[in-house]
Write a protein that holds these residues in place. Structure first.
Motif, PDB file in Angstrom:
ATOM      1  N   LYS A  22       0.633  -1.284  -0.110  1.00  0.00           N
ATOM      2  CA  LYS A  22       0.169  -0.087   0.118  1.00  0.00           C
ATOM      3  C   LYS A  22       0.797   1.242   0.065  1.00  0.00           C
ATOM      4  N   GLU A  23       2.024   1.263   0.409  1.00  0.00           N
ATOM      5  CA  GLU A  23       3.087   2.403   0.387  1.00  0.00           C
ATOM      6  C   GLU A  23       3.430   2.655  -1.012  1.00  0.00           C
ATOM      7  N   TRP A  24       3.563   1.693  -2.093  1.00  0.00           N
ATOM      8  CA  TRP A  24       4.120   1.877  -3.538  1.00  0.00           C
ATOM      9  C   TRP A  24       3.075   2.506  -4.214  1.00  0.00           C
ATOM     10  N   SER A  25       3.088   3.669  -4.586  1.00  0.00           N
ATOM     11  CA  SER A  25       1.982   4.313  -5.449  1.00  0.00           C
ATOM     12  C   SER A  25       2.612   3.777  -6.946  1.00  0.00           C
ATOM     13  N   ARG A  26       1.349   3.960  -7.734  1.00  0.00           N
ATOM     14  CA  ARG A  26       1.710   3.369  -9.200  1.00  0.00           C
ATOM     15  C   ARG A  26       2.599   4.282 -10.027  1.00  0.00           C
ATOM     16  N   THR A  27       2.666   5.600  -9.725  1.00  0.00           N
ATOM     17  CA  THR A  27       3.541   6.404 -10.269  1.00  0.00           C
ATOM     18  C   THR A  27       5.074   5.958  -9.785  1.00  0.00           C
ATOM     19  N   GLN A  28       5.197   5.541  -8.518  1.00  0.00           N
ATOM     20  CA  GLN A  28       6.593   5.239  -7.872  1.00  0.00           C
ATOM     21  C   GLN A  28       7.127   3.965  -8.618  1.00  0.00           C
ATOM     22  N   VAL A  29       6.216   2.900  -8.628  1.00  0.00           N
ATOM     23  CA  VAL A  29       6.516   1.754  -9.421  1.00  0.00           C
ATOM     24  C   VAL A  29       6.873   1.869 -10.978  1.00  0.00           C
ATOM     25  N   GLN A  30       6.272   2.784 -11.520  1.00  0.00           N
ATOM     26  CA  GLN A  30       6.466   3.119 -12.952  1.00  0.00           C
ATOM     27  C   GLN A  30       7.943   3.824 -13.032  1.00  0.00           C
ATOM     28  N   GLN A  31       8.265   4.674 -11.996  1.00  0.00           N
ATOM     29  CA  GLN A  31       9.651   5.214 -12.219  1.00  0.00           C
ATOM     30  C   GLN A  31      10.527   4.088 -11.833  1.00  0.00           C
ATOM     31  N   TRP A  32      10.376   3.125 -10.896  1.00  0.00           N
ATOM     32  CA  TRP A  32      11.199   2.156 -10.666  1.00  0.00           C
ATOM     33  C   TRP A  32      11.576   1.140 -11.899  1.00  0.00           C
ATOM     34  N   LEU A  65      -0.030   9.644  -2.118  1.00  0.00           N
ATOM     35  CA  LEU A  65      -1.246   9.443  -2.460  1.00  0.00           C
ATOM     36  C   LEU A  65      -1.871  10.669  -3.291  1.00  0.00           C
ATOM     37  N   ALA A  66      -1.668  11.744  -2.785  1.00  0.00           N
ATOM     38  CA  ALA A  66      -1.804  13.159  -3.347  1.00  0.00           C
ATOM     39  C   ALA A  66      -1.211  13.116  -4.561  1.00  0.00           C
ATOM     40  N   HIS A  67      -0.155  12.803  -4.851  1.00  0.00           N
ATOM     41  CA  HIS A  67       0.767  12.902  -6.234  1.00  0.00           C
ATOM     42  C   HIS A  67       0.048  12.057  -7.095  1.00  0.00           C
ATOM     43  N   GLU A  68      -0.380  10.701  -6.693  1.00  0.00           N
ATOM     44  CA  GLU A  68      -0.828   9.850  -7.994  1.00  0.00           C
ATOM     45  C   GLU A  68      -2.011  10.382  -8.070  1.00  0.00           C
ATOM     46  N   SER A  69      -2.809  10.723  -7.431  1.00  0.00           N
ATOM     47  CA  SER A  69      -4.375  11.280  -7.855  1.00  0.00           C
ATOM     48  C   SER A  69      -4.168  12.267  -8.618  1.00  0.00           C
ATOM     49  N   LEU A  70      -3.433  13.460  -8.413  1.00  0.00           N
ATOM     50  CA  LEU A  70      -3.358  14.738  -8.936  1.00  0.00           C
ATOM     51  C   LEU A  70      -2.625  14.308 -10.503  1.00  0.00           C
ATOM     52  N   VAL A  71      -1.767  13.409 -10.478  1.00  0.00           N
ATOM     53  CA  VAL A  71      -1.342  13.360 -11.952  1.00  0.00           C
ATOM     54  C   VAL A  71      -2.311  12.675 -12.611  1.00  0.00           C
TER      55      VAL A  71
END
Length: 303
Positions: A26-36, A152-158
């Motif tokens: 739950k601590e991994w946002s989809r945006t963060q995973v995409q960056q990895w 959480l906010a980052h992924e939602s706004l993106v």
């Protein structure tokens, strides 16, 4: 660097790799995973893959979780014009002349420097130079920006930007008198092949759509409101030049003889989005900066 492994189960067949991995923790946002994935920290069957890779049964996933990168951007106390702030998001009114985020060789005096001094909990997804920043406006454009304070906010706004549900309305002064009250510019934008520091309308560009309507006409200029449907670099500046009404004061896309006002007459006046946590739609409006308002008044008086 921490390493984790996962084997694809039957119910995960056909799912995108970034969706599968973000569901594991739950601590991994989809945006963060995409960056990895883009940085090569995720392997499938010992091979690098793209973010849209579709999983197959018994795929062996290796995730090398990178250590958090030390932020080498110095916090600077600034008198920021904060319009709204809570635990998740912040809306700030950027003045004309301020760069949004640092770049190599230019790491002080930016909005990010000020935000880092104002709040210690900015989302770090965009890396060391752009913490919390989900969209940007040019140095000489003033107006409202939304900033993410956590993942959480980052992924939602993106995602809202990608889905074109964010309200972004700009006020601008353009050269020439636009005869019609409303218009839509649907023309793809990419980097200019002749001038790499500029953008241009080109056949192989990314889709770009700007809606505009006339607020007031002057002798040689028009006061317009532009609403972004997409958010390409320099979009309004490029689009208005493309239809023959370049922005006043624009040193890059304006005519050689333009108003000496220290950059383009462009202000991001209205910003609206759905709050990442509450689901409530929020909209903010920043008045024209004094110098912009003075220009409007002068053009009225010169009619």
């Amino acid at each position: 660097m921490e390493k984790m492994e996962h084997t694809i189960l039957e119910e995960q067949i056909g799912e995108r790799i970034d969706k599968v991995l973000s569901a594991l923790n739950k601590e991994w946002s989809r945006t963060q995973v995409q960056q990895w994935i883009k940085e090569g920290h995720v392997l499938v069957n010992e091979q690098q893959i793209k973010t849209n890779y579709k999983c197959a049964l018994n795929d062996r996933i290796e995730i090398m979780i990178p250590e958090p990168e030390e932020l080498d951007v110095v916090p600077e106390e600034m008198d920021l014009d904060i319009f709204y702030e809570d635990q998740d998001v912040l809306v700030v009114n950027k003045p004309k002349g301020m760069v949004v985020h640092p770049a190599p060789g230019h790491v002080t005096g930016t909005l990010v420097n000020g935000l880092m001094a104002h709040c210690k909990d900015l989302s770090g997804i965009n890396g060391v130079m752009r913490p919390g920043i989900v969209h940007r406006i040019d140095k000489d454009t003033s107006g409202l920006l939304m900033v993410a304070k956590n993942d959480l906010a980052h992924e939602s706004l993106v995602n809202q930007l990608v889905d074109k549900t964010v309200t972004r309305k700009y006020r601008a002064i353009v050269h020439g008198v636009i005869p019609h009250d409303y218009g839509t510019i649907d023309a793809p934008i990419a980097r200019d092949q002749k001038e790499r520091q500029s953008m241009a309308v080109t056949d192989n560009g990314k889709k770009a759509v700007t809606h505009f309507h006339v607020l007031e006409r002057f002798t040689d200029f028009t006061f317009v409101e532009c609403q972004l449907e997409t958010g390409r670099t320099h979009q309004i500046r490029v689009h208005m030049k493309y239809i023959g009404y370049p922005l006043a004061g624009d040193p890059k896309y304006g005519p050689r003889k333009t108003l000496n006002i220290g950059g383009q007459a462009l202000h991001a006046g209205i910003l609206g989005f759905v709050h990442p946590r509450s689901g409530e739609y929020m909209e903010f409006e920043a008045p024209l900066p004094p110098n912009f308002q003075k220009l409007v008044d002068q053009l009225k008086n010169n009619r």
